[in-house]
Design a protein around this motif. Structure first.
Motif, PDB file in Angstrom:
ATOM      1  N   THR A  33       1.075  -0.905   0.175  1.00  0.00           N
ATOM      2  CA  THR A  33      -0.300   0.036  -0.143  1.00  0.00           C
ATOM      3  C   THR A  33       0.332   1.292  -0.254  1.00  0.00           C
ATOM      4  OG1 THR A  33       0.098  -0.348   2.448  1.00  0.00           O
ATOM      5  CG2 THR A  33      -2.150  -1.349   0.922  1.00  0.00           C
ATOM      6  N   SER A  87      -4.104   8.163   1.290  1.00  0.00           N
ATOM      7  CA  SER A  87      -4.284   7.438   0.325  1.00  0.00           C
ATOM      8  C   SER A  87      -6.203   8.628   0.674  1.00  0.00           C
ATOM      9  CB  SER A  87      -4.372   5.795   0.645  1.00  0.00           C
ATOM     10  OG  SER A  87      -4.808   6.070   2.160  1.00  0.00           O
ATOM     11  N   THR A 106      -4.996   0.193  -3.766  1.00  0.00           N
ATOM     12  CA  THR A 106      -4.595   1.413  -2.557  1.00  0.00           C
ATOM     13  C   THR A 106      -5.396   0.846  -1.258  1.00  0.00           C
ATOM     14  OG1 THR A 106      -2.472   2.815  -3.711  1.00  0.00           O
ATOM     15  CG2 THR A 106      -3.320   2.464  -1.237  1.00  0.00           C
ATOM     16  N   LEU A 161       2.318   2.129  -3.481  1.00  0.00           N
ATOM     17  CA  LEU A 161       1.184   1.287  -4.628  1.00  0.00           C
ATOM     18  C   LEU A 161       0.531   3.573  -4.618  1.00  0.00           C
ATOM     19  CD1 LEU A 161      -1.388  -1.374  -4.637  1.00  0.00           C
ATOM     20  CD2 LEU A 161      -0.052   0.022  -6.918  1.00  0.00           C
ATOM     21  N   LEU A 162       0.604   3.353  -2.847  1.00  0.00           N
ATOM     22  CA  LEU A 162      -0.017   5.320  -2.958  1.00  0.00           C
ATOM     23  C   LEU A 162       1.205   6.308  -3.697  1.00  0.00           C
ATOM     24  CD1 LEU A 162      -2.006   7.658  -1.559  1.00  0.00           C
ATOM     25  CD2 LEU A 162      -0.815   6.540   0.507  1.00  0.00           C
ATOM     26  N   SER A 200       0.800   6.278  -7.330  1.00  0.00           N
ATOM     27  CA  SER A 200      -0.490   6.879  -7.515  1.00  0.00           C
ATOM     28  C   SER A 200       0.130   8.916  -7.189  1.00  0.00           C
ATOM     29  CB  SER A 200      -1.772   6.549  -6.463  1.00  0.00           C
ATOM     30  OG  SER A 200      -1.594   5.150  -6.876  1.00  0.00           O
TER      31      SER A 200
END
Length: 301
Positions: A43, A172, A258, A46-47, A50
């Motif tokens: 996570t 997020s 995420t 990916l965060l 992103s």
């Protein structure tokens, strides 16, 4: 099996980040997360990817304007939250390191702040897990609650972007809530939240002094530099207009998966581990920062 199917569904781009989080919560408490030990690292990566991708949809001049507007709110809210968190921890008799991690997570940027501060104060696994649990539980609520409150209060996109960047813990959930509210809210919220994340550095240094730890390791959020680079390219490189929309779309899908993974990591064991007193501290701090920020934005902005 269920985990894989829902993860692919989240990757399709047909569902919102809020629904993805809800699906993750369902998976966590029904079938379980088959790769739970890798969840936090996945996570986090990916965060960051992103957020950098979202930078390709933003303009530097607009971002600077938003950053200036949010600076005073940021400074005032960070230090008032840390001070209040200290006294709440004393009052509730919460273990000192756990209380400080919850306060830092609320004041700055949720799980990222906790991950940065934890090695500085040399917290153990349980202390860190409790703080992360509190923050992630409240983040999950915020993703659904804040857009509904924003519409009920008739906040403009500018006001909502500023409010959720200050009052929602994790990047997020800030991006997810702002994206649901509108494109202007997304740009303002993302910019202010990442500027806020830079306060990890002075807060971590201050923490090292308070906890008398000269050798504490500090995790600097380097990905913010890549986010700024993405904004610069989108603003000043004309050719980026061809690929930027695709990069932003991929970033939004990345945010969706995420939040699915964050939800998939919140099972009943996490809820049991947190305990009532740390959760109560987190709720009180969150209520304070949310109400104070909203009042300031509506009446003094």
């Amino acid at each position: 099996m269920i985990f894989g199917i829902l993860a692919l569904f989240c990757l399709s781009g047909f569902i919102s980040p809020a629904i993805a989080l809800l699906l993750g919560l369902v998976v966590a408490n029904l079938s379980g997360h088959p790769f739970l030990e890798f969840n936090h690292k996945a996570t986090n990566i990916l965060l960051q990817i992103s957020v950098v991708g979202l930078g390709f949809g933003m303009n530097v001049n607009s971002a600077l304007s938003a950053g200036k507007e949010g600076f005073l709110f940021t400074v005032a809210s960070i230090f008032s939250t840390l001070i209040l968190g200290f006294f709440l921890g004393k009052w509730l008799r919460i273990e000192k390191k756990t209380s400080h991690l919850i306060s830092c997570g609320t004041a700055i940027c949720g799980g990222s702040a906790i991950a940065a501060i934890a090695p500085v104060i040399k917290s153990d696994e349980k202390q860190t897990s409790v703080a992360l649990g509190v923050i992630f539980i409240l983040n999950s609520i915020a993703l659904f609650l804040f857009p509904a409150l924003g519409h009920w209060l008739d906040l403009s996109q500018q006001e909502f972007g500023l409010w959720c960047a200050i009052a929602i813990h994790d990047t997020s959930s800030v991006v997810g809530a702002a994206n649901k509210y509108g494109p202007e809210a997304l740009q303002i919220a993302t910019t202010i939240k990442l500027a806020r994340a830079l306060w990890i550095i002075p807060v971590a240094l201050m923490t090292a002094v308070l906890f008398k730890n000269k050798s504490g390791k500090l995790k600097i959020p380097y990905f913010i530099g890549l986010f700024i680079l993405a904004m610069l390219m989108n603003t000043y490189v004309p050719q980026m207009t061809i690929v930027s929309p695709y990069l932003v779309s991929m970033a939004k899908i990345g945010l969706t998966i995420t939040l699915f993974l964050i939800g998939a990591g919140l099972n009943f064991n996490v809820l049991k581990l947190v305990g009532l007193k740390p959760l109560f501290q987190g709720i009180l701090l969150w209520g304070f920062i949310a109400v104070a920020a909203l009042f300031s934005i509506m009446y003094f902005n």
